[in-house]
Design an enzyme around this catalytic site. Structure first.
Site, short mmCIF file in Angstrom:
data_model
loop_
_atom_site.label_atom_id
_atom_site.label_comp_id
_atom_site.label_asym_id
_atom_site.label_seq_id
_atom_site.Cartn_x
_atom_site.Cartn_y
_atom_site.Cartn_z
N CYS A 1 29.59 -9.62 36.26
CA CYS A 1 30.01 -8.64 37.26
C CYS A 1 31.27 -9.14 37.93
O CYS A 1 31.24 -10.18 38.62
CB CYS A 1 28.89 -8.44 38.30
SG CYS A 1 29.35 -7.29 39.61
N HIS B 1 43.71 -10.98 40.52
CA HIS B 1 42.85 -11.84 39.71
C HIS B 1 41.81 -11.02 38.95
O HIS B 1 41.50 -11.30 37.78
CB HIS B 1 42.16 -12.87 40.63
CG HIS B 1 41.56 -14.00 39.89
ND1 HIS B 1 40.30 -14.47 40.16
CD2 HIS B 1 42.04 -14.74 38.88
CE1 HIS B 1 40.03 -15.47 39.33
NE2 HIS B 1 41.08 -15.66 38.55
N1 LIG Z 1 35.82 -13.27 41.17
C1 LIG Z 1 34.92 -13.27 40.13
C2 LIG Z 1 34.90 -14.27 39.17
N2 LIG Z 1 35.80 -15.30 39.24
C3 LIG Z 1 35.61 -16.53 38.47
C4 LIG Z 1 36.11 -16.41 37.02
O1 LIG Z 1 35.22 -15.63 36.23
C5 LIG Z 1 36.20 -17.81 36.39
O2 LIG Z 1 34.93 -18.43 36.43
C6 LIG Z 1 37.22 -18.68 37.13
O3 LIG Z 1 38.46 -18.01 37.16
C7 LIG Z 1 37.38 -20.04 36.46
O4 LIG Z 1 37.74 -19.88 35.11
N3 LIG Z 1 34.03 -14.23 38.15
C8 LIG Z 1 33.11 -13.20 38.05
O5 LIG Z 1 32.30 -13.17 37.12
N4 LIG Z 1 33.12 -12.20 39.00
C9 LIG Z 1 33.98 -12.21 40.02
O6 LIG Z 1 33.96 -11.27 40.86
C1 LIG Z 2 37.69 -11.00 40.59
C2 LIG Z 2 38.01 -12.14 41.45
O1 LIG Z 2 38.30 -13.25 41.03
C3 LIG Z 2 38.13 -11.80 42.88
O2 LIG Z 2 36.85 -11.45 43.36
C4 LIG Z 2 38.68 -12.95 43.71
O3 LIG Z 2 38.98 -12.36 44.94
P1 LIG Z 2 40.50 -12.35 45.45
O4 LIG Z 2 41.29 -11.47 44.49
O5 LIG Z 2 40.43 -11.73 46.85
O6 LIG Z 2 40.98 -13.79 45.48
#
Ligand SMILES: Nc1c(NC[C@H](O)[C@H](O)[C@H](O)CO)[nH]c(=O)[nH]c1=O
Ligand SMILES: CC(=O)[C@@H](O)COP(=O)(O)O
Length: 161
Positions: free
Chosen positions: A89, A97
């Site tokens: 999710c 990001h």
């Molecule tokens: N923000 C969310 C993430 N961020 C972490 C990335 O998936 C990853 O683990 C990181 O960038 C290190 O490689 N992951 C989710 O599954 N959902 C999010 O909302």
């Molecule tokens: C999808 C993500 O990595 C996100 O939830 C991180 O939040 P942000 O874009 O506010 O740093």
């Protein structure tokens, strides 16, 4: 078709294959675990309901959805694994990001399926907010985990046809 027009847990059971001997890898992202655990429960229930054996289900956890691709590859390369289900999710934050993760994991999971010529299912929610996620993890729009599991089952039928 948008989820508000087709419930994620509503599907045809016409001509489902026998999966009693099939082995499933299930990769689960730990990020947003209240959501991904609900997705896993839906996927597990669906697989068992349609004949999978619990001893043939192999769950692996990864830190985030970005790591689902490597987790999927780890499982898909195992000859005995018949299908891989990826559950995650990714919720939109303040930055771009979100876009990079969603794009990377969608393309990555697709590539693993193509490389190993077996079903590798994209069971990843990409909502704008927590409520949209809840609505699709057992809420009013059903459970994405159900959809991912039945998709894996139907694709195994496709490969047998
Ligand atoms: N923000 C969310 C993430 N961020 C972490 C990335 O998936 C990853 O683990 C990181 O960038 C290190 O490689 N992951 C989710 O599954 N959902 C999010 O909302
Ligand atoms: C999808 C993500 O990595 C996100 O939830 C991180 O939040 P942000 O874009 O506010 O740093």
């Amino acid at each position: 078709m948008a989820s508000n027009l087709k419930n994620l847990s509503s599907y045809s059971t016409h001509k489902l294959p026998d999966i009693s001997g099939k082995k499933f890898g299930i990769v689960v992202s730990e990020w947003n675990d209240s959501i991904t655990e609900a997705l896993y429960s839906g996927a597990l229930d669906t697989l068992l309901r349609h004949g999978a054996k619990k001893e043939n289900l192999y769950r692996y956890d990864v830190p985030g959805s970005f790591e689902l691709t490597l987790g999927a590859q780890y499982l898909a390369q195992e000859e005995e694994i018949d299908a891989v289900i990826c559950l995650g999710c990714v919720i939109q934050g303040e930055t771009r990001h979100f876009d990079f993760i969603c794009d990377a994991v969608a393309h990555g999971i697709t590539e693993v399926g193509m490389k190993y010529n077996k079903p590798v299912i994209f069971g990843v929610l990409t909502p704008d907010n927590q409520q949209q996620a809840l609505d699709r993890a057992g809420g009013k729009h059903g459970n994405k985990g159900d959809e991912a599991a039945i998709t894996a089952i139907k694709m195994l039928g496709f490969f047998q046809s």
